[in-house]
Design a protein around this motif. Structure first.
Motif, PDB file in Angstrom:
ATOM      1  N   TRP A 214      91.624  58.243  21.628  1.00 18.26           N
ATOM      2  CA  TRP A 214      91.807  59.061  20.424  1.00 18.26           C
ATOM      3  C   TRP A 214      90.986  58.466  19.285  1.00 18.26           C
ATOM      4  CZ3 TRP A 214      95.451  62.911  18.433  1.00 18.26           C
ATOM      5  CH2 TRP A 214      96.165  63.574  19.430  1.00 18.26           C
ATOM      6  N   ASN A 215      90.412  59.344  18.460  1.00 14.13           N
ATOM      7  CA  ASN A 215      89.813  58.945  17.188  1.00 14.13           C
ATOM      8  C   ASN A 215      90.561  59.683  16.086  1.00 14.13           C
ATOM      9  OD1 ASN A 215      87.115  57.291  17.468  1.00 14.13           O
ATOM     10  ND2 ASN A 215      87.157  58.710  19.204  1.00 14.13           N
ATOM     11  N   ILE A 216      91.226  58.912  15.225  1.00 15.19           N
ATOM     12  CA  ILE A 216      92.098  59.473  14.194  1.00 15.19           C
ATOM     13  C   ILE A 216      91.498  59.210  12.820  1.00 15.19           C
ATOM     14  CG2 ILE A 216      94.471  59.525  13.314  1.00 15.19           C
ATOM     15  CD1 ILE A 216      95.122  57.785  15.866  1.00 15.19           C
ATOM     16  N   SER A 217      91.598  60.183  11.925  1.00 12.17           N
ATOM     17  CA  SER A 217      91.038  60.030  10.579  1.00 12.17           C
ATOM     18  C   SER A 217      92.117  60.233   9.522  1.00 12.17           C
ATOM     19  CB  SER A 217      89.919  61.059  10.370  1.00 12.17           C
ATOM     20  OG  SER A 217      89.530  61.118   9.013  1.00 12.17           O
ATOM     21  N   ASN A 218      92.084  59.365   8.497  1.00 12.35           N
ATOM     22  CA  ASN A 218      93.007  59.516   7.370  1.00 12.35           C
ATOM     23  C   ASN A 218      92.419  60.508   6.370  1.00 12.35           C
ATOM     24  OD1 ASN A 218      95.221  59.120   5.707  1.00 12.35           O
ATOM     25  ND2 ASN A 218      94.344  57.342   4.691  1.00 12.35           N
ATOM     26  N   ALA A 227      82.880  68.528   8.405  1.00  7.61           N
ATOM     27  CA  ALA A 227      82.827  67.302   9.197  1.00  7.61           C
ATOM     28  C   ALA A 227      83.658  67.433  10.463  1.00  7.61           C
ATOM     29  CB  ALA A 227      83.317  66.122   8.359  1.00  7.61           C
ATOM     30  N   PHE A 228      84.850  67.999  10.355  1.00  7.74           N
ATOM     31  CA  PHE A 228      85.710  68.109  11.530  1.00  7.74           C
ATOM     32  C   PHE A 228      85.261  69.217  12.474  1.00  7.74           C
ATOM     33  CE2 PHE A 228      88.636  65.933   8.521  1.00  7.74           C
ATOM     34  CZ  PHE A 228      88.779  64.771   9.262  1.00  7.74           C
ATOM     35  N   SER A 229      84.527  70.196  11.958  1.00  7.26           N
ATOM     36  CA  SER A 229      83.933  71.205  12.842  1.00  7.26           C
ATOM     37  C   SER A 229      82.795  70.596  13.653  1.00  7.26           C
ATOM     38  CB  SER A 229      83.402  72.385  12.018  1.00  7.26           C
ATOM     39  OG  SER A 229      84.450  73.044  11.344  1.00  7.26           O
ATOM     40  N   LEU A 230      82.046  69.686  13.038  1.00 12.40           N
ATOM     41  CA  LEU A 230      80.915  69.046  13.716  1.00 12.40           C
ATOM     42  C   LEU A 230      81.394  68.049  14.767  1.00 12.40           C
ATOM     43  CD1 LEU A 230      77.834  68.645  13.864  1.00 12.40           C
ATOM     44  CD2 LEU A 230      78.058  66.912  12.060  1.00 12.40           C
ATOM     45  N   PHE A 231      82.453  67.315  14.459  1.00 13.08           N
ATOM     46  CA  PHE A 231      82.994  66.322  15.393  1.00 13.08           C
ATOM     47  C   PHE A 231      84.486  66.583  15.625  1.00 13.08           C
ATOM     48  CE2 PHE A 231      79.114  64.071  14.515  1.00 13.08           C
ATOM     49  CZ  PHE A 231      78.877  63.319  15.661  1.00 13.08           C
ATOM     50  N   PRO A 232      84.812  67.583  16.437  1.00 14.95           N
ATOM     51  CA  PRO A 232      86.230  67.946  16.635  1.00 14.95           C
ATOM     52  C   PRO A 232      87.050  66.871  17.336  1.00 14.95           C
ATOM     53  CG  PRO A 232      84.796  69.173  18.130  1.00 14.95           C
ATOM     54  CD  PRO A 232      83.900  68.453  17.175  1.00 14.95           C
ATOM     55  N   ASN A 233      86.372  65.876  17.979  1.00 16.27           N
ATOM     56  CA  ASN A 233      87.150  64.814  18.636  1.00 16.27           C
ATOM     57  C   ASN A 233      87.668  63.781  17.638  1.00 16.27           C
ATOM     58  OD1 ASN A 233      84.461  63.934  18.225  1.00 16.27           O
ATOM     59  ND2 ASN A 233      84.766  62.250  19.658  1.00 16.27           N
ATOM     60  N   ARG A 440      97.599  71.264  10.084  1.00 14.89           N
ATOM     61  CA  ARG A 440      96.810  70.639  11.151  1.00 14.89           C
ATOM     62  C   ARG A 440      97.021  69.135  11.239  1.00 14.89           C
ATOM     63  NH1 ARG A 440      90.888  73.505  11.682  1.00 14.89           N
ATOM     64  NH2 ARG A 440      91.488  75.600  11.036  1.00 14.89           N
ATOM     65  N   SER A 441      97.083  68.466  10.091  1.00 11.91           N
ATOM     66  CA  SER A 441      97.281  67.013  10.130  1.00 11.91           C
ATOM     67  C   SER A 441      98.604  66.656  10.783  1.00 11.91           C
ATOM     68  CB  SER A 441      97.214  66.431   8.713  1.00 11.91           C
ATOM     69  OG  SER A 441      95.894  66.417   8.223  1.00 11.91           O
ATOM     70  N   ARG A 442      99.630  67.395  10.439  1.00 10.33           N
ATOM     71  CA  ARG A 442     100.946  67.133  11.021  1.00 10.33           C
ATOM     72  C   ARG A 442     100.944  67.416  12.526  1.00 10.33           C
ATOM     73  NH1 ARG A 442     105.169  63.934   9.703  1.00 10.33           N
ATOM     74  NH2 ARG A 442     106.545  64.185  11.477  1.00 10.33           N
ATOM     75  N   GLU A 443     100.274  68.488  12.915  1.00 13.36           N
ATOM     76  CA  GLU A 443     100.194  68.840  14.335  1.00 13.36           C
ATOM     77  C   GLU A 443      99.458  67.744  15.118  1.00 13.36           C
ATOM     78  OE1 GLU A 443      98.266  72.346  17.193  1.00 13.36           O
ATOM     79  OE2 GLU A 443      98.268  72.556  15.007  1.00 13.36           O
ATOM     80  N   ASN A 444      98.347  67.250  14.551  1.00 10.09           N
ATOM     81  CA  ASN A 444      97.608  66.174  15.222  1.00 10.09           C
ATOM     82  C   ASN A 444      98.443  64.909  15.330  1.00 10.09           C
ATOM     83  OD1 ASN A 444      95.225  67.645  15.601  1.00 10.09           O
ATOM     84  ND2 ASN A 444      94.411  67.060  13.598  1.00 10.09           N
TER      85      ASN A 444
END
Length: 455
Positions: A214-218, A227-233, A440-444
């Motif tokens: 997993w790669n997680i972002s604050n 940014a998240f569309s470009l790197f969805p992982n 989305r943040s909560r779901e992730n």
């Protein structure tokens, strides 16, 4: 079978310890056992700064390992620190995990969550066969710039040591903001030997990010949709402190002056200028004086965080007679409970160095910015604040590289008189809070917690 047990290890810097410790408390509140690993040097500072009301040690087991430096070494020498960490800390971490697994019985380590800069910690997790995740405390835009280092080298923008070969604007995708080659994180390092060491460390990030499960972002999708569309992982789970009802972070390297909150209670609503430049920013005497005079000229109340190490001989750095002239409306403190300050109704704006933690804390509390970026990712974050989100103004330096008091006064007056900045930041605050509390943040975050618990 015991409960899942994770190791969380931050890069040894204040701006990275805070969000990872917040994340650790979040995991602990979801019935996950957490061991938080600081360096010995930072562990001592964090423990000393905890107040009696902080219950973090009840939730999180806080331990330490050696960073490879000698007690008297300068840990602001990032080249020397990086080499020492790479040499010593992988073995230290592996030994710690072995010790925990021998002692804990069923509660063996099941996952390592490492700061994205600590690729070697992910490699240790892979070696011993446990789950592994990278946590990115910076903006996703910053992470993308690091993941693209191999392309920057192959395109001849930088050489293999990180030296900038082409001064130009670069855009990795139409969906993300352009950035200038001279603004990359390592480009702000003047010493070429240190720059090479840091660049080599950052160059490995594209490899270790792929090694992570997993790669997680604050961050949040609303803050950085491109940014998240470009790197969805890279999956956003933040801003973490926005979901903290108490609005109080722990893990500071210095004791906070909470008395300033009582002072804020005495100020009119939406009147106070809050000034804070993080943990590492250093100011020369001329610039320090210009800032003081600029604040004085606004004739507004201000709360200014002045670390003892922010300038040489700090007590002599103020303009002559300044403290006497502003004593009725200005308060200087060595360190402030920033999240609680920014959430206070009397605070009108935030003069900030634009570190990512400060950026998202300001947005999460609906406070507009006057931007004073210094190095590293600050210029990327300023671009978001001023150009993308349009919730702040930037300052201009004169021909000698100094921001003068008249510029500071004028920009603060513009920021406080134009209500559109406040309106936009309140709108962005609402979106951000929705994301971390149920979007989305909560779901992730929920999906990540389930993944940790899935044995």
């Amino acid at each position: 079978m015991g409960k899942p047990h994770v190791i969380v290890i931050p890069y040894p810097a204040q701006g990275r310890v805070l969000p990872l410790l917040e994340f650790s408390q979040c995991l602990a509140n979801h019935d996950i056992k957490v061991t938080f690993v600081n360096t010995e040097f930072n562990h001592e500072k964090v423990v000393k700064s905890l107040s009696d009301s902080d219950n973090v040690t009840e939730l999180v087991n806080m331990v330490s390992i050696k960073d490879g430096m000698e007690p008297g070494d300068d840990r602001n020498d990032f080249g020397k620190l990086t080499e020492a960490m790479d040499r010593v800390m992988p073995g230290e971490l592996e030994s710690l995990i072995e010790k925990i697994n021998t002692k804990e019985g069923d509660d063996k380590i099941t996952c390592v969550i490492a700061d994205g800069l600590l690729g070697w910690a992910v490699e240790v997790a892979a070696k011993i066969g446990v789950k592994k995740a990278s946590f990115w405390p910076a903006a996703a835009l910053t992470v993308i710039s690091l993941l693209n280092i191999p392309k920057l080298v192959s395109d001849g923008i930088v050489d293999s040591n990180g030296r900038i070969l082409k001064n130009q604007m670069i855009q990795f995708s139409p969906t993300i903001p352009p950035m200038h080659s001279t603004n990359f994180i390592w480009a702000s390092i003047d010493d070429q030997a240190t720059q090479k060491i840091i660049f080599n460390m950052l160059s490995k990030i594209s490899i270790t990010s792929k090694l992570s499960d997993w790669n997680i972002s604050n961050s949040s999708h609303d803050l950085e949709p491109g940014a998240f569309s470009l790197f969805p992982n890279i999956r956003p789970v933040g801003p973490l402190l926005a979901g903290n009802r108490l609005g109080k972070s722990v893990g500071h390297f210095w004791p906070e002056d909470s008395d300033c909150l009582a002072w804020l209670d005495q100020q009119p609503i939406n009147s106070v200028i809050y000034v804070a430049f993080g943990t590492l920013t250093i100011s020369d005497k001329t610039q320090f004086e210009e800032l003081a005079l600029g604040l004085e000229l606004t004739n507004k109340p201000f709360l200014w965080v002045v670390r003892q190490d922010i300038a040489t001989d700090i007590d002599e750095a103020y303009p002559k007679g300044f403290k006497d002239r502003v004593h009725n409306r200005g308060r200087m403190v060595s360190w402030a409970p920033q999240q609680q300050v920014l959430s206070h109704p009397s605070v009108a704006c935030f003069v900030s160095h634009c570190g990512w933690n400060s950026a998202i804390e300001g947005v999460s509390n609906g406070v507009p910015f006057l931007c004073w970026p210094c190095y590293a990712d600050h210029l990327f974050n300023q671009f978001y604040i001023c150009d993308e989100w349009k919730v702040g103004l930037e300052l201009n330096k004169d021909e000698s590289g100094i921001i003068r008091h008249a510029e500071i006064k004028d920009k603060l007056e513009n920021l406080l008189s134009d209500k559109s900045y406040k309106e936009r930041v309140l709108n962005l605050q609402a979106k951000t809070m929705d994301s971390v509390r149920g979007g989305r943040s909560r779901e992730n975050l929920n999906n990540f917690i389930e993944w940790i618990k899935d044995n």
